[in-house]
Design a protein around this motif. Sequence first.
Motif, PDB file in Angstrom:
ATOM      1  N   ALA A 201     180.212 -11.429  82.505  1.00 11.44           N
ATOM      2  CA  ALA A 201     179.091 -10.982  83.430  1.00 11.44           C
ATOM      3  C   ALA A 201     177.861 -11.520  82.165  1.00 11.44           C
ATOM      4  O   ALA A 201     177.086 -11.041  82.669  1.00 11.44           O
ATOM      5  CB  ALA A 201     179.290  -9.554  84.070  1.00 11.44           C
ATOM      6  N   ASP A 202     178.148 -11.737  80.746  1.00  8.98           N
ATOM      7  CA  ASP A 202     177.242 -12.075  79.960  1.00  8.98           C
ATOM      8  C   ASP A 202     177.200 -13.704  80.445  1.00  8.98           C
ATOM      9  O   ASP A 202     177.506 -14.538  79.905  1.00  8.98           O
ATOM     10  CB  ASP A 202     177.731 -11.680  78.926  1.00  8.98           C
ATOM     11  N   THR A 203     176.161 -14.195  81.641  1.00 10.68           N
ATOM     12  CA  THR A 203     176.022 -15.355  82.013  1.00 10.68           C
ATOM     13  C   THR A 203     175.159 -16.112  81.228  1.00 10.68           C
ATOM     14  O   THR A 203     174.538 -17.225  81.483  1.00 10.68           O
ATOM     15  CB  THR A 203     176.261 -15.543  83.368  1.00 10.68           C
ATOM     16  N   PHE A 204     174.118 -15.734  79.849  1.00 11.24           N
ATOM     17  CA  PHE A 204     173.066 -16.199  79.856  1.00 11.24           C
ATOM     18  C   PHE A 204     173.544 -16.787  78.743  1.00 11.24           C
ATOM     19  O   PHE A 204     173.342 -17.975  78.924  1.00 11.24           O
ATOM     20  CB  PHE A 204     171.895 -15.060  79.478  1.00 11.24           C
ATOM     21  N   ARG A 205     174.624 -16.626  77.934  1.00 17.24           N
ATOM     22  CA  ARG A 205     174.691 -17.256  76.958  1.00 17.24           C
ATOM     23  C   ARG A 205     176.415 -18.126  77.238  1.00 17.24           C
ATOM     24  O   ARG A 205     177.849 -17.589  77.841  1.00 17.24           O
ATOM     25  CB  ARG A 205     174.817 -17.026  76.257  1.00 17.24           C
ATOM     26  N   ALA A 206     176.308 -19.109  77.182  1.00 22.60           N
ATOM     27  CA  ALA A 206     177.591 -19.768  77.325  1.00 22.60           C
ATOM     28  C   ALA A 206     178.896 -20.292  76.307  1.00 22.60           C
ATOM     29  O   ALA A 206     179.842 -19.664  77.099  1.00 22.60           O
ATOM     30  CB  ALA A 206     177.569 -21.689  77.278  1.00 22.60           C
ATOM     31  N   ALA A 207     178.142 -19.490  75.370  1.00 23.43           N
ATOM     32  CA  ALA A 207     178.937 -19.507  74.378  1.00 23.43           C
ATOM     33  C   ALA A 207     179.843 -17.887  73.955  1.00 23.43           C
ATOM     34  O   ALA A 207     181.335 -17.601  74.232  1.00 23.43           O
ATOM     35  CB  ALA A 207     177.889 -19.157  72.295  1.00 23.43           C
ATOM     36  N   ALA A 208     178.539 -16.760  74.802  1.00 19.64           N
ATOM     37  CA  ALA A 208     179.520 -15.620  75.444  1.00 19.64           C
ATOM     38  C   ALA A 208     181.296 -15.533  76.147  1.00 19.64           C
ATOM     39  O   ALA A 208     181.771 -15.456  76.525  1.00 19.64           O
ATOM     40  CB  ALA A 208     178.858 -14.661  75.894  1.00 19.64           C
ATOM     41  N   ILE A 209     180.254 -16.938  77.489  1.00 19.39           N
ATOM     42  CA  ILE A 209     181.733 -16.881  78.419  1.00 19.39           C
ATOM     43  C   ILE A 209     182.494 -17.602  77.699  1.00 19.39           C
ATOM     44  O   ILE A 209     183.846 -17.289  77.867  1.00 19.39           O
ATOM     45  CB  ILE A 209     181.330 -18.081  79.775  1.00 19.39           C
ATOM     46  N   ASP A 210     182.663 -18.860  77.016  1.00 20.62           N
ATOM     47  CA  ASP A 210     183.545 -19.235  76.431  1.00 20.62           C
ATOM     48  C   ASP A 210     184.341 -18.356  75.157  1.00 20.62           C
ATOM     49  O   ASP A 210     185.395 -18.846  74.788  1.00 20.62           O
ATOM     50  CB  ASP A 210     183.273 -21.224  75.459  1.00 20.62           C
ATOM     51  N   GLN A 211     183.161 -18.041  74.856  1.00 25.96           N
ATOM     52  CA  GLN A 211     184.009 -16.571  73.867  1.00 25.96           C
ATOM     53  C   GLN A 211     185.286 -15.660  74.338  1.00 25.96           C
ATOM     54  O   GLN A 211     186.635 -15.737  74.169  1.00 25.96           O
ATOM     55  CB  GLN A 211     183.473 -16.175  72.912  1.00 25.96           C
ATOM     56  N   LEU A 212     184.783 -15.100  75.373  1.00 23.90           N
ATOM     57  CA  LEU A 212     185.540 -14.088  76.220  1.00 23.90           C
ATOM     58  C   LEU A 212     186.782 -15.305  76.703  1.00 23.90           C
ATOM     59  O   LEU A 212     188.463 -14.810  77.187  1.00 23.90           O
ATOM     60  CB  LEU A 212     184.852 -14.254  78.187  1.00 23.90           C
ATOM     61  N   LYS A 213     186.907 -16.288  77.383  1.00 24.68           N
ATOM     62  CA  LYS A 213     187.739 -17.641  77.980  1.00 24.68           C
ATOM     63  C   LYS A 213     189.017 -17.335  76.448  1.00 24.68           C
ATOM     64  O   LYS A 213     189.940 -17.607  76.479  1.00 24.68           O
ATOM     65  CB  LYS A 213     187.085 -18.476  78.188  1.00 24.68           C
ATOM     66  N   GLN A 214     188.236 -17.222  75.366  1.00 24.28           N
ATOM     67  CA  GLN A 214     189.352 -17.530  74.505  1.00 24.28           C
ATOM     68  C   GLN A 214     190.365 -16.447  73.735  1.00 24.28           C
ATOM     69  O   GLN A 214     191.178 -16.648  73.317  1.00 24.28           O
ATOM     70  CB  GLN A 214     188.353 -17.925  72.843  1.00 24.28           C
ATOM     71  N   TRP A 215     189.189 -15.368  73.647  1.00 17.76           N
ATOM     72  CA  TRP A 215     189.872 -14.010  73.948  1.00 17.76           C
ATOM     73  C   TRP A 215     191.456 -14.068  74.851  1.00 17.76           C
ATOM     74  O   TRP A 215     191.992 -12.976  75.257  1.00 17.76           O
ATOM     75  CB  TRP A 215     188.846 -12.911  73.893  1.00 17.76           C
ATOM     76  N   GLY A 216     190.956 -14.029  75.936  1.00 16.94           N
ATOM     77  CA  GLY A 216     191.816 -13.906  77.496  1.00 16.94           C
ATOM     78  C   GLY A 216     192.808 -15.254  77.028  1.00 16.94           C
ATOM     79  O   GLY A 216     193.860 -14.597  77.571  1.00 16.94           O
ATOM     80  N   GLU A 217     192.765 -16.622  76.598  1.00 14.25           N
ATOM     81  CA  GLU A 217     194.072 -17.102  76.192  1.00 14.25           C
ATOM     82  C   GLU A 217     194.825 -16.174  74.817  1.00 14.25           C
ATOM     83  O   GLU A 217     196.158 -16.346  75.432  1.00 14.25           O
ATOM     84  CB  GLU A 217     193.823 -18.456  75.922  1.00 14.25           C
ATOM     85  N   ASP A 231     174.472 -15.551  88.689  1.00 12.17           N
ATOM     86  CA  ASP A 231     174.500 -14.240  88.974  1.00 12.17           C
ATOM     87  C   ASP A 231     175.463 -12.973  88.614  1.00 12.17           C
ATOM     88  O   ASP A 231     176.230 -13.234  88.686  1.00 12.17           O
ATOM     89  CB  ASP A 231     174.243 -13.728  90.669  1.00 12.17           C
ATOM     90  N   PRO A 232     175.079 -12.425  87.277  1.00  8.98           N
ATOM     91  CA  PRO A 232     176.259 -11.266  86.699  1.00  8.98           C
ATOM     92  C   PRO A 232     176.825 -10.931  87.803  1.00  8.98           C
ATOM     93  O   PRO A 232     177.909 -10.115  87.505  1.00  8.98           O
ATOM     94  CB  PRO A 232     175.336 -10.492  85.903  1.00  8.98           C
ATOM     95  N   GLY A 233     176.165 -10.315  89.175  1.00  9.81           N
ATOM     96  CA  GLY A 233     176.747  -9.377  90.108  1.00  9.81           C
ATOM     97  C   GLY A 233     177.693 -10.607  90.451  1.00  9.81           C
ATOM     98  O   GLY A 233     178.260  -9.866  90.543  1.00  9.81           O
ATOM     99  N   ALA A 234     177.555 -11.419  90.430  1.00  9.63           N
ATOM    100  CA  ALA A 234     178.547 -12.207  91.488  1.00  9.63           C
ATOM    101  C   ALA A 234     179.631 -12.341  90.663  1.00  9.63           C
ATOM    102  O   ALA A 234     181.189 -12.136  91.560  1.00  9.63           O
ATOM    103  CB  ALA A 234     178.045 -13.807  91.863  1.00  9.63           C
ATOM    104  N   VAL A 235     179.910 -12.447  89.803  1.00  3.19           N
ATOM    105  CA  VAL A 235     180.929 -12.671  88.832  1.00  3.19           C
ATOM    106  C   VAL A 235     182.036 -11.057  88.666  1.00  3.19           C
ATOM    107  O   VAL A 235     183.072 -11.062  89.066  1.00  3.19           O
ATOM    108  CB  VAL A 235     180.428 -12.539  87.145  1.00  3.19           C
ATOM    109  N   VAL A 236     180.992  -9.735  88.455  1.00  2.00           N
ATOM    110  CA  VAL A 236     181.880  -8.944  89.072  1.00  2.00           C
ATOM    111  C   VAL A 236     181.664  -8.409  90.202  1.00  2.00           C
ATOM    112  O   VAL A 236     182.971  -7.917  89.900  1.00  2.00           O
ATOM    113  CB  VAL A 236     180.203  -7.434  88.380  1.00  2.00           C
ATOM    114  N   PHE A 237     181.401  -8.869  90.955  1.00  3.95           N
ATOM    115  CA  PHE A 237     182.398  -8.517  92.502  1.00  3.95           C
ATOM    116  C   PHE A 237     183.817  -8.951  92.505  1.00  3.95           C
ATOM    117  O   PHE A 237     184.644  -9.102  93.297  1.00  3.95           O
ATOM    118  CB  PHE A 237     181.174  -9.312  93.817  1.00  3.95           C
ATOM    119  N   ASP A 238     183.441 -11.276  91.855  1.00  5.22           N
ATOM    120  CA  ASP A 238     184.430 -11.570  91.690  1.00  5.22           C
ATOM    121  C   ASP A 238     186.094 -10.647  91.169  1.00  5.22           C
ATOM    122  O   ASP A 238     186.512 -10.690  91.667  1.00  5.22           O
ATOM    123  CB  ASP A 238     184.599 -12.767  91.820  1.00  5.22           C
TER     124      ASP A 238
END
Length: 367
Positions: A201-217, A231-238
């Motif tokens: 839900a940190d959608t402001f930084r593409a780097a944050a999204i990519d890094q979390l995906k790396q951690w997930g993998e 919208d961060p709220g939409a991410v949390v909803f999903d």
Amino acid sequence: MTRFFRRKKDAPTAEEDLTRAEMEAAAEFEEDLDEVLESETEEEAGSPDEPIAEADDGAAHTVVEATERTRKGWFSKIGGLFKRGGIDEVLWEELEETLVLADAGAQTTIRIIDDVRERVKEQKIKEADVALSVLKDEMVSVLDVDTGRGRIWHSNGQHETLPKPAVILVVGVNGTGKTTSIGKLAHGYVARNLKVVLAAADTFRAAAIDQLKQWGERAGVDVVAHKQGADPGAVVFDAMAAADKRGADVLIIDTAGRLHTKAHLMDELRKINKIIQRSVPDAPHEVLLVLDATTGQNAMQQAKYFTEAVGVTGVLLSKLDGTAKGGVVFSVCDQLGLPVRFVGTGERPQDLAAFEPREFVEALFGT
């Protein structure tokens, strides 16, 4: 194996949930999101918090190892004050100065010294080493905070029976090691055979999204993510829906890191809270604030803002191994009444330790 999580009650119906349209129509990010916090650099804002270190078969670094620089820095000086022998005004004055310089904060330092002096006087203590033991006891007392607000962790470890999914909202400014700390938490839960879902839900930084995906993998967990700027709220909803559908034990939600000086972004964080509660009324079960141990008293200001906005229930102190001070933990616990739950003890995924006040204080003094 002990079962730490229990199943939650039946999920609310679709009619009761907020719709995706409502999520995406919620408060928008303002155009000035590209402004940089005074305490951040452009590099911090646009890049991942930290590189992801490989896990290995070695044991996690201990709190004793993580506090080595702190122990050899200001706290070795404190121990040296008491080794000189004698208890006089010079000792108390130098102790006060040293604690402040170690980032313990003026108010907390005064409290500690006043309480120690009072006990020394009442018990007629003459030996400096005994007075040092009293100081350690007082420091442990300052750190031994348990608000009882969170439903996952407490002062003696983790509760035996927890909601399912257990929802952890993680907050903190950019550069504190927030995303990395989330990855470490996920790694720890997976090591206990628990199913974890991460929400980017940190959608402001593409780097944050990519890094979390790396951690997930790396950890073998699912990550719910949208594109940068969503919208961060939409991410949390999903993510809430995904956690329920996939039978997740734990849902850990990453959030934007520029919240502590912008009222509209604090409102965004409050909105996320409301979205969570539409699916699980008593969630989030923990609001974990990540503070960088190297930032000193700046961490106090961050803690105040986030606590006012979303009711922080606990603190994760990151990068403890990177500072020669480390005293800010005392002022956070004392002035804000926030319990420290975890400390980052190194760069590897397994380098995250549950916080124990007595262990921490003894490690600071090398005993």
